[in-house]
Design a protein around this motif. Structure first.
Motif: not given
Ligand code: SF4
Length: 297
Positions: A20-29, A31-39
């Motif tokens: 792991x070299x990052x946390x979260x997704x730069x995009x996070x938008x 509609x079919x994904x909630x993996x990193x919504x809170x990160x």
């Protein structure tokens, strides 16, 4: 190991060590994904990366060649940030010669040709990319953050840099009634981009996805199981590049694998054989159970 969220791996590299070299997704938008919504996206601290590499040095096979960088979209980091990490990996794990992991089309777009070539020279040579579709109305509705033209352009740039890549294809993303348009546009864009592998996944909306609200508001309707299989058939039929198709994800109703063009006709024959035998209600129920899905509002 510092692993914040359960990490997805593509089937061909399922047992590959992860860093792991990052946390979260730069995009996070999407509609079919909630993996990193809170990160919130951030680079992992260097001391955590070093600690994980020390741990990996103790547990990986001595001849392990491949590692996947993870944490969301690790290749969003600039080349300046990535290179010291790649060097550190090679210093701590000298057997590693190949780097993979998830990457967005935008992460490629944000790098120059020279930067892509530099990353390739360090062994970045097998990226997994959620291209998802080549149909612009669906990409736009789902806020995927790239267009069909981006997919083609960035695919061609990766080829030029010597970076192999796998594209995901999210069947059903265009919603009920638009499967054929989605299949034809996606086959066209993917054929021009030339991924080494295509992973087919059928859309299975979960309660946590933003798409659940779209369904409730009547803005998006899930396609039937039959429409999705017909979409897959049209996609396979229209693909015009050398690639390996894997349609054996646990969301897939008809399962098969094969090379295009070598096995293309056989894959179509297999779909034609299975299609009339599918029980759509049972297939939907099975997918609802496995994925705690929410197909209705
Ligand atoms: S780019 Fe990937 S990780 Fe980020 S929101 Fe979209 S699907 Fe999720």
């Amino acid at each position: 190991m510092h692993i914040l969220k359960p990490q997805h791996q593509t089937p061909s590299v399922m047992n590959c060590p992860m860093l792991q070299i990052v946390q979260g997704c730069t995009h996070n938008k999407c509609h079919f994904c909630d993996i990193f919504r809170d990160v919130s996206f951030c680079k992992s601290p260097m001391h955590e990366i070093e600690e994980d590499l020390d741990e990996l040095a103790r547990i990986i096979r001595p001849n392990q060649q491949r590692i996947n960088l993870t944490g969301g979209n690790p290749y969003a980091l600039s080349c300046k940030q990535l290179v010291p990490i790649l060097e550190l990996v090679k210093q701590k794990l000298p057997s590693i010669t190949s780097f993979g992991g998830f990457c967005r089309i935008a992460d490629i777009k944000n790098k120059t040709d020279d930067e892509l070539a530099l990353l390739a020279s360090y062994g970045v040579n097998d990226l997994s990319i959620g291209a998802e579709s080549g149909y612009d109305p669906a990409l736009s509705f789902m806020e995927k953050g790239h267009t069909a033209a981006d997919i083609v352009e960035q695919g061609q740039r990766m080829h030029k840099a010597g970076i192999d890549f796998t594209f995901f294809y999210l069947v059903g993303m265009a919603g009920a009634g638009a499967g054929q348009e989605n299949a034809i546009a996606t086959a066209k864009a993917y054929s021009a981009a030339g991924p080494g592998h295509v992973l087919i996944v059928c859309i299975t909306p979960t309660k946590g996805w933003p798409l659940a609200k779209d369904i409730q508001a009547g803005l998006w309707e899930p396609p039937s199981e039959i429409e999705m299989i017909e979409e897959i058939r049209t996609f396979v039929e229209h693909l015009d590049c050398k690639t390996y198709i894997n349609c054996s994800h646990d969301t897939d109703i008809v399962r098969f694998e094969g090379m295009v063009p070598k096995d293309q006709q056989n894959m179509l024959l297999l779909i034609d054989d299975r299609l009339p035998k599918i029980n759509p209600l049972a297939a939907r129920k099975m997918r609802e159970m496995i994925h705690k899905a929410r197909f209705a509002g």
